[in-house]
Design an enzyme around this catalytic site. Structure first.
Site, PDB file in Angstrom:
ATOM      1  N   HIS A 187       0.600  -1.101   0.284  1.00  0.00           N
ATOM      2  CA  HIS A 187       0.179  -0.067  -0.445  1.00  0.00           C
ATOM      3  C   HIS A 187       0.822   1.061  -0.496  1.00  0.00           C
ATOM      4  O   HIS A 187       1.296   1.689   1.007  1.00  0.00           O
ATOM      5  CB  HIS A 187      -1.167   0.383   0.856  1.00  0.00           C
TER       6      HIS A 187
ATOM      7  N   PRO B 266      -6.834  -4.626  10.687  1.00  0.00           N
ATOM      8  CA  PRO B 266      -8.734  -4.683  11.472  1.00  0.00           C
ATOM      9  C   PRO B 266      -8.868  -3.344  11.381  1.00  0.00           C
ATOM     10  O   PRO B 266      -8.774  -2.442  12.447  1.00  0.00           O
ATOM     11  CB  PRO B 266      -9.073  -5.882  11.803  1.00  0.00           C
TER      12      PRO B 266
ATOM     13  N   HIS C 288      -3.756   2.456  -3.551  1.00  0.00           N
ATOM     14  CA  HIS C 288      -3.799   2.513  -1.875  1.00  0.00           C
ATOM     15  C   HIS C 288      -3.796   1.197  -2.131  1.00  0.00           C
ATOM     16  O   HIS C 288      -3.251   0.835  -0.803  1.00  0.00           O
ATOM     17  CB  HIS C 288      -5.810   2.475  -2.530  1.00  0.00           C
TER      18      HIS C 288
ATOM     19  N   GLU D 251     -20.009  -3.554  22.887  1.00  0.00           N
ATOM     20  CA  GLU D 251     -19.238  -4.249  23.605  1.00  0.00           C
ATOM     21  C   GLU D 251     -17.278  -4.515  22.383  1.00  0.00           C
ATOM     22  O   GLU D 251     -16.637  -4.832  22.427  1.00  0.00           O
ATOM     23  CB  GLU D 251     -19.475  -6.020  23.114  1.00  0.00           C
TER      24      GLU D 251
ATOM     25  N   PHE E 275     -22.803 -12.182  23.272  1.00  0.00           N
ATOM     26  CA  PHE E 275     -22.293 -10.891  22.191  1.00  0.00           C
ATOM     27  C   PHE E 275     -20.753 -10.785  22.464  1.00  0.00           C
ATOM     28  O   PHE E 275     -20.178  -9.813  22.262  1.00  0.00           O
ATOM     29  CB  PHE E 275     -22.888  -9.555  23.058  1.00  0.00           C
TER      30      PHE E 275
ATOM     31  N   HIS F 126     -30.328 -14.127  22.632  1.00  0.00           N
ATOM     32  CA  HIS F 126     -29.543 -14.511  24.057  1.00  0.00           C
ATOM     33  C   HIS F 126     -28.550 -15.335  24.646  1.00  0.00           C
ATOM     34  O   HIS F 126     -27.604 -15.933  25.374  1.00  0.00           O
ATOM     35  CB  HIS F 126     -30.390 -13.480  25.061  1.00  0.00           C
TER      36      HIS F 126
END
Lengths: 694, 694
Positions: free
Chosen positions: A30, A119, A275, A434, A460, A496
């Site tokens: 890059h 990330p 890029h 979260e 979660f 959940h």
């Protein structure tokens, strides 16, 4: 006042040329952002930040995060120019096996890299965590110093791209940074309006400055693009903005820096291909010509330029010497806890830190392991001031609150329930964020020696998974408290109820997944987790009560082998068992009940509790075989989740009592019955396995 | 003009009483928001939305999403009052086994529930997807009608809580909604400033209206709290805001509705406990008294109130009749593609849709499966206009662009690379927002009969995992294109190299994980995926070239068994093999090479390609045993990822060639060698397994 000479200009152009050459050599990478951000990165590394190339771990240093990790050359080239240990040879070996210059910056791999990025969005979250950690460390060590006067005051800088800004994790962390009034945090957002799909107009139209103003940030725009006018790399303007940002101590700062990607490449500038692709030899030559450099030379650095930039080493040493004096002065203060400072440098726990770990008596009704965990946290907290943590808005459900401690928020944000103290605060409130929590926890951990935990429901953990993976990749001692760990949470239903999460988390290399069976195992689990400093762990806890087993009594073992990940909880008398029943967490009690049922049938069943598969796998085979004898092929695992991974333990003749579908909404006793997670099912599986094992 | 009588007021109070009673009866749940949002929900269901309780699937209906799924009673009670099929008995059985009223609303389970919600933020993303799908469907069916004049014009409403607003997934989706100028979308944000940790001040200080304005939304504030003044449930003001929102056709709308949670409970109002706990009998009684209701009665609904609210059924039928007329008129238009409309209702693919699927000749150099996938998409797209999709800013890398089709963006957002058409557009640009993409894909799928795909790198499936789980839970035919599927992506290094992701995704119940071995398997995989309409699938593809195998030649089988998930790719002649080598994706070629190496050693190795474990598991045992004979215990799996899950296939005597750690930055050939993912390693493992199997 910025001191900037023609040599600095040449150094910046050298950085651009090195970026092009490095990518050209390996054939991929890059180059674009490393070219256009070269002035900003150079300004930070050479003129703004207080750091010391000779001591990348100096605790008083400013921190730098490259959130747009794909532009790793932006960082590597400054580390080269500034004398952090990288040389031209390292740039020549960009993105190749065993080099110090991998595709994305890796924490612990290259000196000067403060966190692993790539990330997108994570780096912004990390930087928010670093800024919080900096305030907390100052709060522990030097709370009464005037603002900016403590050796523990320093700045966090983060460079981010359009992609970082688009990712939700950065939105979450940035919103919380506003609430936290993190005046020590400065984000430079490189708004070049180019991403892989070229012009970001197709997907990004928001007014980013207005959004950050809405979060409560101090916002400045430095526009090198000048609308569609002539591009001007106005470094003094950026420098001025950085100074202004530093002067704002009650808000985080964003500087929106409008750039043209791959500047000044005559053809590649402002294109999506710049890029993420090598520019090609012709374009590299053309760009060098534009910069007044010899296009025939590659990896060419003028000796005077390098001498100039390497003066950073001496400046860094001077800065650290100056800091050392301030630090020495601090050690003479009555309030200074030098021992704590030193312990934190090595992440050493104090003597007697576990002296007050609670012990629970045997109790058939028992207690929820989340509740036991809360008691453990509060038994450790007084001994370990560097321990802090909180929840993503589930404090009461996760049982993660350090009682009596203030919340880590500005005083002005105190509520009826929570009293805030920006320095003394130890209770973290992440809001329902979260993922932001996960990235912030990583930033706190890489910043220094505190021990931090963050909590949510186990289901979660999916929301924070990218950050958990990075914690594992970096080997950070972050602790996750994941409660409501199965259909046992009951009425909230399948959205959940984790069923696949234990397996999916165990899949992450380097993450310990710890699911204690009862209150006393919970204490032992926390103890082991805190004794590790080289990896993250998730402590997985029940909502519902589970039996507290007798310990060292009635045939039950004590908890001294919990740290081995798996151990014989209750054995049969004399000789090998007919079958081994292996459970985790709330299902261990079912294994115990099943062994009673089996005894009534004349079957001798050993019960193994296996709170942590990773710890068990680390044991010598000789230990593991004392727990699960190779000769006993009849084995049953029981866990209220998918059986994925249990075949490794139970083998071809074994059976796994598990749940292979999503859960449902009902009370938990009903669910356990309907899903067949019962002592009877375990006993039946044991008979079946004994038959299969012949 | 809003028609609102005293009976409507009583109906709203009845809704509140039912919310309290329902939670009180089961003993747990979320009463507070259901009480304070009762006027808003009632207004939407009874006065604003065009829908028909007697036909919850009427394609012309407005859609309603309860993003704050924990407040399921908000929805259930309107479904009861409006006559959608729920009765008092259903409210009495809230959150109990097999009831129509589970803890969180479940798509496909309760009539009138448009999407499963509960994991916060997802509903906002779903609603954005629905709004996009509505525009796309209109674009396919009736592009030339004037705005608001097509039977395919309808509105999407979403109710959201503080938690939904905090989650990053909603930030991502909301930003994109602004770019997309979704005038058919209205979000009511219930800003009650209370979440589980009580006053949201500890974690939420941003200016939400300003943030949404920054996204390009039309913003209104309806403040029932009136600062700290008297609380006034000004329903006409909310109604007026909804009308204004509907009138804005080039921006999505947010109405920030300031409420007091649990209003008008005298003590529980404005508390965190009212969010997620039963109020207690005394408080329920007191609240009923405040509302002028008899506190001795529970589940009490005045007959005139119910008669009034159930008139929604007749109104709904009238509305649908009116729509039917417009629809019939539409069918007479020359441009109307009635067959397409009807196919979409049943998600039926057209005859000959797969006629042009590409076929690749055998080729040792081969092609990347991502490239094959791109060719497949473009071979199908002309036949299946309802197929659309795109990438989270990796279009060129994911090979997901439908060539020649416009982008699904407003014309004003066209760029040099992408031409936009808000109706005819089929190419989606999500920006670097994988999680938002996941939630939007779900919304598109629940909205109607289009077939949508979304792409990113496999490692970033983690970012979208919560949405993938919900797609699986709902059984939505969403297709994920996950490329760069192993260390085979090379230089970008461990942050970008999935190692645990195949296992972790296979862990999700109901998700098909499909990893084709070569170009022709890729075509067969896409075919099978599109033939399924009851589940999501992830197609997992290489960056690097992989060999294109001969088919039905040179001992290789054809691709007719790819849909079975596992099949014999190349067998030994006559009789059982000595060992079975099982590979997926790019490692199948290693299994083939290994079988040649083994043949040289006199070992007869069968090669099995297993592109989809889930499809294979669905086969009859009789088929599975023809592929992997129970009598052949020597087995080797090879996959460039962790071995988790492969023990089930290879058994106790089997071996797995795998990667148990994170990857590294280097070219992929080097990585495969360093990590031991080679034909030689497979052959060695085969020898080892043969020995073990005795």
């Amino acid at each position: 006042k910025l001191d900037w000479t023609e040599t600095d200009d040449r150094a910046v152009d050298t950085a651009r040329a090195l970026a092009m050459d490095s990518v050209q050599r390996v054939g991929n990478g890059h180059p674009g952002t490393a070219m256009s951000l070269a002035p900003a990165a150079y300004l930070l590394f050479q003129k703004v930040m207080r750091h010391n190339p000779a001591d990348p771990h100096w605790p008083g240093r400013d921190r730098f995060v490259l959130s747009c990790g794909h532009s790793s050359l932006t960082l590597y080239i400054q580390l080269y120019l500034g004398g952090w240990g990288l040389e031209l040879e390292d740039l020549r070996s960009l993105r190749t096996w065993n080099s110090k210059t991998p595709g994305h910056p890796e924490f612990g791999h290259t000196a000067g890299v403060e966190t692993t990025t790539g990330p997108l969005g994570q780096g912004i979250g990390n930087a928010v965590g670093m800024a919080m950690a900096a305030r907390r460390e100052r709060g522990m060590l030097d709370p009464n110093a005037a603002e900016g006067e403590s050796p523990f005051d320093h700045q966090i800088y983060v460079l981010a791209s359009d992609g970082d800004i688009e990712e939700g994790v950065s939105s979450e962390a940035s919103s919380l940074a506003g609430t936290q009034q993190l005046g020590n945090l400065t984000l430079i957002y490189d708004e070049n309006k180019i991403s892989i799909e070229d012009d970001t107009d197709v997907a990004l139209s928001e007014d980013v400055p207005a959004r950050y103003a809405a979060y409560g940030w101090h916002v400045q725009v430095v526009d090198w693009v000048n609308g569609s006018g002539a591009y001007t790399e106005d470094v003094p303007a950026l420098h001025e903005a950085l100074r202004k940002a530093e002067a704002v101590t009650d808000q985080p700062s964003i500087i929106v820096l409008r750039t043209i990607i791959a500047w000044p490449a005559p053809n590649a500038q402002n294109t999506g291909t710049a890029h993420g692709s090598a520019l090609g030899e012709d374009e590299v030559r053309a760009t060098k010509e534009v910069m007044g450099m010899n296009p025939d030379l590659t990896f060419d650095v003028a000796p005077d330029v390098l001498a100039h930039t390497r003066s950073a080493v001496e400046r860094g040493k001077d800065a650290q010497r100056e800091w050392d004096a301030a630090f020495q002065h601090w050690t003479t203060k009555k309030s200074a806890d030098v021992a704590l400072f030193e312990r934190m440098q090595t992440r050493t726990l104090p003597d007697g830190w576990d002296a007050d770990l609670p012990v629970w008596d045997a109790d058939l009704k028992g207690t929820a392991t989340r509740k036991a965990s809360g008691a453990v946290i509060n038994a450790i907290a007084p001994h370990v001031p560097e321990m802090w943590g909180g929840s993503a808005d589930l404090a009461g459900s996760n049982n993660t609150t350090i009682e009596g401690a203030p919340s880590f928020i500005p005083k002005s944000r105190s509520t009826d329930m929570w009293k805030g103290d920006p320095y003394a605060g130890r209770v973290l409130h992440f809001g329902i964020r979260e993922h932001g929590m996960g990235a912030i926890l990583n930033g706190i951990a890489v910043h220094g020696g505190t021990r931090v935990f963050g909590a949510t429901f186990l289901t979660f953990s999916d929301y924070m998974r990218p950050s958990v993976r990075l914690a594992a990749l970096m080997g950070l001692p972050v602790t996750y408290v994941w409660t409501h760990d199965s259909i046992g949470l009951g009425e909230d239903g399948p959205t959940h109820q984790p069923v696949e999460h234990l397996a999916a988390l165990r899949a992450i290399p380097g993450l310990d997944v710890v699911r204690p069976a009862d209150a006393n195992e919970t204490a032992a689990a926390w103890k082991t987790v805190l004794e590790h400093t080289d990896r993250p762990a998730g402590i997985v806890l029940t909502r519902q009560n589970v039996r507290t087993f007798p310990r060292d009594a009635e045939g039950f073992s004590d908890t001294s082998n919990v740290h081995r990940g798996g151990y014989v909880l209750r054995d049969v008398d004399g000789g090998e068992p007919d079958v081994v029943l292996i459970g985790t967490g709330s299902e261990v009690q079912l294994a115990v009940e099943a062994s009673d049922l089996l005894a009534a049938d004349g079957v001798r069943a050993r019960v193994v509790s296996m709170p942590c598969r990773e710890w068990f796998d680390e044991q010598e085979a000789s230990y593991r075989e004392t727990v699960i004898p190779p000769t006993v092929k009849a084995r049953v695992s029981v866990e209220a989740g998918i059986k994925l991974g249990w075949r490794e333990i139970v083998g071809d003749h074994g059976r796994s009592v598990s749940i292979e579908t999503f859960g449902a909404s009902a009370d938990y006793e009903r669910l356990y019955t309907e899903y067949g997670i019962t002592a009877r099912a375990v006993a039946d599986a044991a008979h079946d396995s004994i038959t299969a094992a012949g």
